[in-house]
Design an enzyme around this catalytic site. Structure first.
Site, PDB file in Angstrom:
ATOM      1  N   TYR A   1       0.852  -1.205   0.000  1.00  0.00           N
ATOM      2  CA  TYR A   1       0.000   0.000   0.000  1.00  0.00           C
ATOM      3  C   TYR A   1       0.876   1.238   0.000  1.00  0.00           C
ATOM      4  O   TYR A   1       1.875   1.273   0.717  1.00  0.00           O
ATOM      5  CB  TYR A   1      -0.925   0.016   1.223  1.00  0.00           C
ATOM      6  CG  TYR A   1      -2.375  -0.056   0.792  1.00  0.00           C
ATOM      7  CD1 TYR A   1      -2.965   1.040   0.171  1.00  0.00           C
ATOM      8  CD2 TYR A   1      -3.121  -1.215   0.948  1.00  0.00           C
ATOM      9  CE1 TYR A   1      -4.273   0.974  -0.277  1.00  0.00           C
ATOM     10  CE2 TYR A   1      -4.431  -1.282   0.500  1.00  0.00           C
ATOM     11  CZ  TYR A   1      -4.995  -0.186  -0.112  1.00  0.00           C
ATOM     12  OH  TYR A   1      -6.285  -0.251  -0.562  1.00  0.00           O
TER      13      TYR A   1
ATOM     14  N   GLU B   1      -0.531   4.854  -0.439  1.00  0.00           N
ATOM     15  CA  GLU B   1      -1.301   6.089  -0.660  1.00  0.00           C
ATOM     16  C   GLU B   1      -0.436   7.301  -0.351  1.00  0.00           C
ATOM     17  O   GLU B   1       0.361   7.277   0.584  1.00  0.00           O
ATOM     18  CB  GLU B   1      -2.557   6.085   0.216  1.00  0.00           C
ATOM     19  CG  GLU B   1      -3.626   5.162  -0.343  1.00  0.00           C
ATOM     20  CD  GLU B   1      -4.892   5.160   0.494  1.00  0.00           C
ATOM     21  OE1 GLU B   1      -5.185   6.168   1.144  1.00  0.00           O
ATOM     22  OE2 GLU B   1      -5.570   4.125   0.484  1.00  0.00           O
TER      23      GLU B   1
ATOM     24  N   ASP C   1      -6.728  14.206 -24.129  1.00  0.00           N
ATOM     25  CA  ASP C   1      -6.685  12.787 -23.778  1.00  0.00           C
ATOM     26  C   ASP C   1      -6.027  12.061 -24.955  1.00  0.00           C
ATOM     27  O   ASP C   1      -6.658  11.813 -25.974  1.00  0.00           O
ATOM     28  CB  ASP C   1      -8.124  12.303 -23.549  1.00  0.00           C
ATOM     29  CG  ASP C   1      -8.200  10.820 -23.235  1.00  0.00           C
ATOM     30  OD1 ASP C   1      -7.163  10.134 -23.313  1.00  0.00           O
ATOM     31  OD2 ASP C   1      -9.319  10.350 -22.920  1.00  0.00           O
TER      32      ASP C   1
ATOM     33  N   THR D   1      -3.549   6.572 -21.548  1.00  0.00           N
ATOM     34  CA  THR D   1      -3.354   5.216 -21.066  1.00  0.00           C
ATOM     35  C   THR D   1      -1.892   4.882 -21.344  1.00  0.00           C
ATOM     36  O   THR D   1      -1.223   5.577 -22.104  1.00  0.00           O
ATOM     37  CB  THR D   1      -4.214   4.198 -21.843  1.00  0.00           C
ATOM     38  OG1 THR D   1      -3.848   4.272 -23.228  1.00  0.00           O
ATOM     39  CG2 THR D   1      -5.697   4.490 -21.702  1.00  0.00           C
TER      40      THR D   1
ATOM     41  N   LYS E   1      -1.909   1.282 -24.820  1.00  0.00           N
ATOM     42  CA  LYS E   1      -2.346   1.251 -26.219  1.00  0.00           C
ATOM     43  C   LYS E   1      -1.108   1.431 -27.102  1.00  0.00           C
ATOM     44  O   LYS E   1      -0.205   0.617 -27.001  1.00  0.00           O
ATOM     45  CB  LYS E   1      -3.442   2.288 -26.430  1.00  0.00           C
ATOM     46  CG  LYS E   1      -4.682   1.979 -25.558  1.00  0.00           C
ATOM     47  CD  LYS E   1      -5.837   2.929 -25.769  1.00  0.00           C
ATOM     48  CE  LYS E   1      -6.994   2.571 -24.847  1.00  0.00           C
ATOM     49  NZ  LYS E   1      -8.110   3.533 -24.942  1.00  0.00           N
TER      50      LYS E   1
ATOM     51  N   ARG F   1      -1.217  -2.117 -18.538  1.00  0.00           N
ATOM     52  CA  ARG F   1      -2.521  -1.453 -18.455  1.00  0.00           C
ATOM     53  C   ARG F   1      -2.433  -0.391 -17.382  1.00  0.00           C
ATOM     54  O   ARG F   1      -2.135  -0.697 -16.228  1.00  0.00           O
ATOM     55  CB  ARG F   1      -3.605  -2.435 -18.016  1.00  0.00           C
ATOM     56  CG  ARG F   1      -3.855  -3.567 -18.959  1.00  0.00           C
ATOM     57  CD  ARG F   1      -5.237  -4.111 -18.740  1.00  0.00           C
ATOM     58  NE  ARG F   1      -6.178  -3.266 -19.430  1.00  0.00           N
ATOM     59  CZ  ARG F   1      -6.397  -3.324 -20.743  1.00  0.00           C
ATOM     60  NH1 ARG F   1      -5.749  -4.175 -21.499  1.00  0.00           N
ATOM     61  NH2 ARG F   1      -7.273  -2.529 -21.309  1.00  0.00           N
TER      62      ARG F   1
HETATM   63  C1  LIG Z   1      -9.081   3.816 -24.047  1.00  0.00           C
HETATM   64  C2  LIG Z   1      -9.411   5.213 -23.740  1.00  0.00           C
HETATM   65  C3  LIG Z   1      -9.677   5.619 -22.423  1.00  0.00           C
HETATM   66  C4  LIG Z   1      -9.900   4.663 -21.300  1.00  0.00           C
HETATM   67  O1  LIG Z   1      -8.866   3.870 -20.950  1.00  0.00           O
HETATM   68  P1  LIG Z   1      -9.090   2.661 -19.903  1.00  0.00           P
HETATM   69  O2  LIG Z   1      -7.705   2.300 -19.524  1.00  0.00           O
HETATM   70  O3  LIG Z   1      -9.822   1.615 -20.651  1.00  0.00           O
HETATM   71  O4  LIG Z   1      -9.862   3.186 -18.755  1.00  0.00           O
HETATM   72  C5  LIG Z   1      -9.866   6.963 -22.192  1.00  0.00           C
HETATM   73  N1  LIG Z   1      -9.812   7.857 -23.184  1.00  0.00           N
HETATM   74  C6  LIG Z   1      -9.570   7.506 -24.467  1.00  0.00           C
HETATM   75  C7  LIG Z   1      -9.525   8.556 -25.524  1.00  0.00           C
HETATM   76  C8  LIG Z   1      -9.388   6.168 -24.787  1.00  0.00           C
HETATM   77  O5  LIG Z   1      -9.191   5.823 -26.054  1.00  0.00           O
END
Ligand SMILES: *Cc1c(COP(=O)(O)O)cnc(C)c1O
Length: 484
Positions: free
Chosen positions: A70, A72, A247, A276, A279, A285
């Site tokens: 943990y 935090e 994002d 993220t 990707k 992840r």
């Molecule tokens: C995939 C994605 C997310 C979410 O990601 P998670 O790890 O699945 O929560 C947020 N914003 C965009 C633009 C995404 O493509």
């Protein structure tokens, strides 16, 4: 990667063999499913735009005792004892992220992309709503507020405006879509794309922003096959006094690999950038938040504002993945992702298929399958029967809605990791075209036309699978990794 790849693959094989043996001693079915997952991933054409294959180094880093800790708080300032090693890996992850992206500040704790966005939203609310309110009311923090003042501040939190890209134009659920918390906590409006070209229309975004006056302007996407000019988005935000949040969950790998530079790199233009890590960035992840100095202290309060204990084992893996992304080979990889997407799009265009925006200049190709007389659902299923893994996706103004859809989204990051190049992606286009042109819509039990059922002509799936297997064999996933 450093070291001899062959020797490292052998060592990784031994590590996975040992791990699977230990797992099997407790629950053999999990060990079995884990083996099968590798076999399945190795034998399918993975074209899901949000997926990739992280390196054994990244994957192995996640399976350790850091999971048990943990932590935090923040680096050097924890609410738990004995966090010195977590401090080391979190600081490393943040340092690599700052260096890689040229960001003044990086926060490595978010568990996912959604968490990163929640941290971003609440840090923006803290910076632009909470802090001014506390100053106005002469309080140091929210605990000092009277019940009445607190009620007023809560009301203010809940009445802020957010402008994001519409889901059917390629935006994400977390950009103000009503079923998501972002659409509930914010008064939201959406901008779309030009109905003729499918392209982002900056003048239309600006007009909407002037009228709506959002606190937060969100840029970024999950299914838009084009680059975005973030300098223009920042100009729009500045004109209306909004905070620009970008994002880059989908395309962070292209930013990290210096394919998106100048005005296409969001990091210098956004007040807050989220992503993220799993990707196109090819890490574990997880999520990351990058910020300008002005927002650093607010983002740093991600825990306890939005998060609990960080996933220390995943932060360690983020540090490893970001170290990989800082190596020159990652820039080659990122350029190949974009080049391959172009090859795939050209492959579709030359076979007469219809693409949203006519092509791509990132890692996504969005195929409008209505020209094959199919819904996205039917196309996705017929492709899956043939070993081609994709996902259905809405197209702008989709007549079939978000469930059946009219599109198939393709992404090149995963197969590029396997080593696919121009010729392979042209063949992928050919295989997809072959499947879809031999698929016809089906009927439901009552004999009426159905948006879900379909018929794939005999022999096509086998033929396509055999041609795909040839390419997969030539470009093995995790070369040299052999389980006994
Ligand atoms: C995939 C994605 C997310 C979410 O990601 P998670 O790890 O699945 O929560 C947020 N914003 C965009 C633009 C995404 O493509």
């Amino acid at each position: 990667m450093t070291g001899d790849p062959g020797a490292l693959a052998k060592t990784a094989s031994a590590a996975y063999d040992a791990a699977l043996e230990v797992i099997a001693s407790v629950e053999p079915r999990v060990a079995e499913a884990t083996r099968k997952e590798l076999a399945d991933q190795r034998s399918s054409l993975k074209l899901i735009a949000s997926e990739n294959y992280a390196s054994p180094a990244v994957l192995l880093t996640m399976g350790t005792w850091f999971s048990d800790k943990y932590a935090e708080g923040t680096v050097g300032h924890r609410f738990y004892a004995a966090c010195q090693n977590v401090d080391t890996v979190e600081a490393l992850a943040a340092e690599h992220a700052r260096e890689l992206f040229g960001a003044p500040y990086a926060y490595a704790q978010p568990h996912s992309g959604i968490d990163a966005n929640l941290v971003a939203f609440w840090s923006i609310l803290a910076n632009r709503v909470e802090t001014p309110a506390l100053e106005r009311l002469g309080a140091k923090n929210v605990n000092e507020l009277s019940e009445t003042d607190w009620e007023e501040l809560r009301h203010e939190f809940g009445n802020q405006r957010l402008l994001g890209m519409a889901l059917d134009a390629g935006g994400h659920l977390t950009h103000g879509f009503r079923p998501n918390i972002s659409g509930k906590m914010f008064h939201q409006q959406q901008y779309g794309t030009d109905p003729e070209t499918g392209l982002l229309d900056y003048d239309a975004v600006a007009a909407k922003a002037r009228e709506f006056k959002p606190l937060v302007l969100v840029a970024g996407y999950s299914a838009y096959p084009r680059r975005v000019n973030f300098a223009k988005m920042r100009e729009i935000a500045d004109e209306v006094g909004a905070v620009l949040m970008v994002d880059m969950a989908h395309f962070a790998g292209l930013v990290a690999g210096k394919v998106f530079t100048g005005e296409e790199n969001p990091v210098p233009y956004a007040h807050v950038t989220t992503t993220t890590t799993h990707k196109s960035l090819r890490g574990p992840r997880g999520g990351l938040v990058l910020a300008q100095e002005e927002f650093a202290a607010d983002v740093d309060r991600g825990c306890p504002m939005v998060l609990g204990g960080p996933l220390s084992h995943v932060m360690a893996a983020k540090a490893v993945a970001l170290a990989e992304a800082r190596q020159p080979a990652f820039q080659t990889y990122a350029q190949n992702i974009a080049d391959n997407a172009k090859s795939l799009a050209e492959g579709f265009n030359s076979r007469g298929a219809k693409l949203v925006t006519g092509g791509t200049d990132n890692h996504i190709v969005l195929l409008d399958v209505s020209s094959y007389g199919l819904t996205g659902r039917q196309a996705e299923s017929a492709l899956l029967d043939s070993g081609v893994v994709t996902n259905r996706n809405s197209v702008p103004q989709d007549p079939n809605g978000a469930w059946y859809t009219s599109g198939i989204r393709f992404g090149t990051p995963a197969l590029t990791t396997r080593g696919f190049g121009h010729d392979e992606f042209d063949t992928v286009a050919d295989l997809v075209h072959e499947v879809l042109s031999h698929t016809t819509p089906g009927t439901n039990k009552a004999g009426a036309p159905s948006k879900a059922t379909y018929r794939l002509a005999d022999g096509v799936a086998d033929r396509v699978q055999a041609r795909a297997q040839e390419m997969l064999d030539k470009n093995p996933l995790y070369p040299g990794l052999e389980l006994t």
